[in-house]
Design an enzyme around this catalytic site. Structure first.
Site: not given
Length: 320
Positions: A50, A52, A176, A202, A235
């Site tokens: 799913s 990217i 990110s 994260y 996403t």
């Protein structure tokens, strides 16, 4: 995280990470960069069912590449594979089931892949995890660290010999822009101390991926390493992990194909490998890994310490 860092990051995001920012940046893209033929080249993409990852697999499959999709959920992976084969006509798309948070299984998968396959030209570390609360895997490791950092390290290190035997080898890690608000910290890798904030954990992992890429590039000079920020992308992962952000920014988020553009460019273009190995990219350009005046730089000693800690942890769970 300082108020300044937070504010500077958001301003940068609104001006550089959105859909309109991509459309603006894309005016400078050299379209022939993506006209490369990749028939016969082999690509492994984690988290390829799913977002990217799927968009990347689709784009490379259209150009004739052989795709190994590494996914956690068998049903979703098979459904994504069927979509890719149907749309591209390329049947050289293979599914492998692996949960990147299961540390020993990452080792076992990589070792088995090396035994079975003769080549791997490009590894794309895309799978990621944002946890809402702290959880541990079977080995007692914090799950998002196991997925985002240690799993990426083990998969990459284990596959290095196969990559080095293959032509024009590359490793791309999807990081990110959130990492810009984090300074590398090696003293709390398992997030055992302090309040657990999944989004900040994260972001720290994404900083660790940048440092890891820089270190691996120094060690394995025959492979072209890169790490990239896809922008703010619409996403399922973003919608699930950051519902408030997703809701408020929905109209400005990039399509998965736009988020995947730089991944594909780094994976297949000749232009990408004319740049030095180990750098951070956004919209096909090398960019700084730090915000101005944000005090997020770390010492070479601290960066080497991360590599040593990861190497020691990886060896602990290596099958004998």
């Amino acid at each position: 995280m300082s108020l300044y860092r937070n504010s500077a990051w958001f301003v940068k995001g609104v001006t550089e990470f959105t859909r309109s920012a991509f459309l603006s940046a894309s005016k400078m893209f050299v379209e022939k960069d993506l006209e490369a033929s990749v028939a016969g080249r082999v690509f492994m993409i984690t988290g390829a069912n799913s977002g990217i990852g799927k968009a990347t697999a689709m784009a490379i499959a259209k150009k004739g590449g052989t795709i190994h999709m590494v996914c956690r959920n068998k049903d979703k992976a098979e459904e994504a594979r069927a979509d890719i084969v149907k749309e591209t006509g390329n049947k050289e798309v293979f599914v492998h089931i692996l949960d990147m948070s299961e540390t020993k299984k990452v080792w076992e998968f990589a070792e088995a892949f090396k035994r079975k396959y003769k080549a791997l030209n490009v590894l794309i570390n895309n799978a990621g995890s944002i946890m809402s609360q702290r959880d541990v895997n079977a080995e007692g490791l914090e799950k998002s660290f196991a997925t985002n950092v240690l799993g990426v390290y083990i998969l990459t290190k284990s596959l290095v010999p196969l990559l080095e035997k293959s032509a024009d080898p590359r490793v791309i890690t999807v990081s990110s822009g959130g990492m810009l608000v984090q300074k590398l910290r090696t003293g709390n890798l398992q997030s055992e101390r302090g309040r657990y904030d999944g989004t900040m954990v994260y972001a720290q992992h994404k900083r660790q991926q940048v440092v890891m890429t820089e270190q691996l590039a120094k060690t394995h000079t025959n492979i072209h390493f890169s790490v990239m920020h896809p922008g703010w992308v619409d996403t399922p992962a973003v919608a699930n992990a950051m519902p408030d952000f997703h809701r408020s920014m929905k109209d400005s988020l990039r399509a998965p194909e736009q988020g995947a553009d730089t991944v594909v460019w780094l994976a297949i273009s000749e232009a990408a490998t004319t740049n030095p190995s180990g750098h951070f990219y956004q919209d096909r350009k090398m960019v700084s890994t730090h915000l101005p005046l944000a005090w997020t730089r770390s010492s070479p000693l601290e960066e080497q310490k991360l590599s040593s800690l990861l190497e020691d942890l990886a060896k602990t769970f290596q099958p004998h």
